[in-house]
Design an enzyme around this catalytic site. Structure first.
Site, PDB file in Angstrom:
ATOM      1  N   GLY A 109       0.808  -1.226   0.000  1.00 44.29           N
ATOM      2  CA  GLY A 109       0.000   0.000   0.000  1.00 44.29           C
ATOM      3  C   GLY A 109       0.833   1.263   0.000  1.00 44.29           C
ATOM      4  O   GLY A 109       0.301   2.364   0.026  1.00 44.29           O
ATOM      5  N   LEU A 110       2.167   1.112  -0.019  1.00 45.78           N
ATOM      6  CA  LEU A 110       3.036   2.288   0.033  1.00 45.78           C
ATOM      7  C   LEU A 110       3.533   2.740  -1.342  1.00 45.78           C
ATOM      8  O   LEU A 110       4.419   3.586  -1.438  1.00 45.78           O
ATOM      9  CB  LEU A 110       4.233   2.012   0.956  1.00 45.78           C
ATOM     10  CG  LEU A 110       3.882   1.943   2.436  1.00 45.78           C
ATOM     11  CD1 LEU A 110       5.062   1.432   3.263  1.00 45.78           C
ATOM     12  CD2 LEU A 110       3.452   3.310   2.968  1.00 45.78           C
TER      13      LEU A 110
ATOM     14  N   SER B 112       5.051   0.909  -3.813  1.00 47.20           N
ATOM     15  CA  SER B 112       6.381   0.425  -4.231  1.00 47.20           C
ATOM     16  C   SER B 112       6.479   0.289  -5.748  1.00 47.20           C
ATOM     17  O   SER B 112       7.521   0.592  -6.335  1.00 47.20           O
ATOM     18  CB  SER B 112       6.723  -0.901  -3.549  1.00 47.20           C
ATOM     19  OG  SER B 112       5.790  -1.889  -3.918  1.00 47.20           O
ATOM     20  N   SER B 113       5.406  -0.128  -6.402  1.00 42.67           N
ATOM     21  CA  SER B 113       5.505  -0.329  -7.860  1.00 42.67           C
ATOM     22  C   SER B 113       5.612   1.010  -8.582  1.00 42.67           C
ATOM     23  O   SER B 113       6.450   1.179  -9.481  1.00 42.67           O
ATOM     24  CB  SER B 113       4.329  -1.156  -8.384  1.00 42.67           C
ATOM     25  OG  SER B 113       3.107  -0.537  -8.080  1.00 42.67           O
ATOM     26  N   ALA B 114       4.805   1.992  -8.169  1.00 40.09           N
ATOM     27  CA  ALA B 114       4.887   3.315  -8.815  1.00 40.09           C
ATOM     28  C   ALA B 114       6.254   3.943  -8.547  1.00 40.09           C
ATOM     29  O   ALA B 114       6.855   4.549  -9.439  1.00 40.09           O
ATOM     30  CB  ALA B 114       3.766   4.217  -8.301  1.00 40.09           C
ATOM     31  N   ALA B 115       6.758   3.775  -7.324  1.00 41.75           N
ATOM     32  CA  ALA B 115       8.065   4.366  -6.985  1.00 41.75           C
ATOM     33  C   ALA B 115       9.175   3.727  -7.825  1.00 41.75           C
ATOM     34  O   ALA B 115      10.070   4.431  -8.309  1.00 41.75           O
ATOM     35  CB  ALA B 115       8.348   4.200  -5.493  1.00 41.75           C
TER      36      ALA B 115
ATOM     37  N   ASP C  68      -1.688   6.445  -7.768  1.00 35.08           N
ATOM     38  CA  ASP C  68      -0.353   6.099  -7.258  1.00 35.08           C
ATOM     39  C   ASP C  68       0.749   6.742  -8.112  1.00 35.08           C
ATOM     40  O   ASP C  68       1.646   7.414  -7.586  1.00 35.08           O
ATOM     41  CB  ASP C  68      -0.146   4.568  -7.241  1.00 35.08           C
ATOM     42  CG  ASP C  68      -0.952   3.895  -6.149  1.00 35.08           C
ATOM     43  OD1 ASP C  68      -1.870   4.534  -5.599  1.00 35.08           O
ATOM     44  OD2 ASP C  68      -0.674   2.720  -5.852  1.00 35.08           O
TER      45      ASP C  68
HETATM   46  C1  MEV Z   1      -4.086   1.444  -4.526  1.00 32.54           C
HETATM   47  O1  MEV Z   1      -2.969   2.146  -3.995  1.00 32.54           O
HETATM   48  C2  MEV Z   1      -5.296   2.325  -4.503  1.00 32.54           C
HETATM   49  C3  MEV Z   1      -6.589   1.699  -5.027  1.00 32.54           C
HETATM   50  O2  MEV Z   1      -7.594   2.696  -4.900  1.00 32.54           O
HETATM   51  C4  MEV Z   1      -6.475   1.240  -6.455  1.00 32.54           C
HETATM   52  C5  MEV Z   1      -6.357   2.400  -7.442  1.00 32.54           C
HETATM   53  O3  MEV Z   1      -6.672   3.540  -7.132  1.00 32.54           O
HETATM   54  O4  MEV Z   1      -5.963   2.109  -8.590  1.00 32.54           O
HETATM   55  C6  MEV Z   1      -7.009   0.507  -4.177  1.00 32.54           C
END
Ligand code: MEV
Length: 310
Positions: free
Chosen positions: A102-103, A105-108, A149
């Site tokens: 949720g932090l 990591s993939s976008a970073a 993200d």
């Molecule tokens: C993921 O970081 C956030 C979600 O809302 C998915 C998205 O916005 O693409 C769960």
């Protein structure tokens, strides 16, 4: 040698509902970063070597699968930069961000690779372009990303985001003391996103209503952040969490950490990101930060990050 990096991110309000057209607010976590180092290869060695020691991976670009995210970041960036001649480089990607938590990591990782390549080749890219390339890679990770993200990571500023709208960078008038507790349960974004989509398709009325309620919370939160009157911001986090729980996106581990944070004096707490694992986020007064940190560790948090957003 060229070095570039990108921050992690936390969604303060509105995850999931943002996929369905509601607004969301996310902030960069500038102290938690992914770094990419680019070096020229030894003479006589050709190609692009990708090294990701954190995940024990080392491979050549030409051998990588078509949907490999790091390789895609390199290929898309070279295309965007119009580089046709072969480049012979060694990229090392290292991150302080736990994966699938949720932090961001993939976008970073994507943004750091894009920045590093464009800097190494001395061909600067606009932030919008960096975000657009990273979005294409987010689509590999999960098919229907909202784009929040890649946007918050590429701009590295607090953002009020509505899908397919120009992102609004919002000034935050007062600094926020946040504590992040990691459940240690890695959860790929696709799992909760797809599950929610199935539930919404079965019962669009109920889920659509919840998405709208979240949207209203986000609008209130934006005003509080912009005016600096954040007395009820923690309550809004709790309300957002209740709706995420109703939608079945929390988990036993998240609940345990959220309860512990609230009990230790946090002003509000919620899951952040895709949920069903990953991280939770608590808003605290500066003098309760340490107490909440200890409570989270006692409640089983695998890692705790204290951070200030302004
Ligand atoms: C993921 O970081 C956030 C979600 O809302 C998915 C998205 O916005 O693409 C769960």
């Amino acid at each position: 040698m060229t070095l570039a990096s990108a921050s992690g991110k936390a969604i303060l309000f509105g995850e999931h509902a943002v996929v369905y057209g509601q607004p969301a607010i996310a902030v960069p976590l500038s102290h938690l970063r992914t770094t990419v180092q680019v070096e020229s290869l030894d003479p006589g060695t050709t190609g692009v070597l990708l090294d990701a020691p954190d995940i024990n991976q080392s491979y050549w670009l030409h051998e990588a699968a078509g949907d490999d995210p790091l390789a895609s970041a390199v290929r898309l960036t070279l295309d965007e930069l119009g580089v046709e001649a072969p480049v012979d480089i060694h990229l090392t990607i290292q991150s302080q961000l736990p994966i699938a938590s949720g932090l961001g990591s993939s976008a970073a990782a994507s943004v750091a690779v894009i920045r590093a390549l464009s800097a190494h080749l001395a061909k600067p890219l606009e932030v919008e372009t960096v975000s657009k390339i990273a979005y294409t890679i987010e689509c590999i990770h999960h098919g229907t990303p909202s784009g929040i993200d890649n946007t918050v990571v590429a701009y590295e500023k607090p953002v009020y985001f509505i899908r397919e709208h120009k992102p609004e960078l919002i000034p935050i008038s007062t600094s926020l003391n946040l504590i992040i507790g990691d459940t240690g349960v890695a959860m790929r974004t696709t799992i909760p996103v797809n599950l929610l989509c199935e539930r919404w398709e079965k019962d669009p009325g109920t889920y659509g209503g919840w998405f709208e309620e979240i949207g209203e919370i986000v609008i209130k939160a934006r005003t509080m952040l912009e005016t600096g009157s954040i007395d009820s911001l923690g309550d809004l986090m709790d309300q957002n969490q209740t709706l995420l729980e109703d939608m079945g996106l929390s988990s036993f581990e998240l609940q345990r950490l959220i309860r512990a944070a609230r009990k230790a004096g946090a002003l509000g707490a919620k899951l952040s990101g895709a949920g069903m694992g990953g991280i939770m986020l608590a808003l605290v007064e500066p003098d309760t930060a340490k107490i909440v940190e200890t409570a989270l560790k006692k409640a089983g948090a695998k890692q705790v990050f204290i951070t200030e957003v302004d």
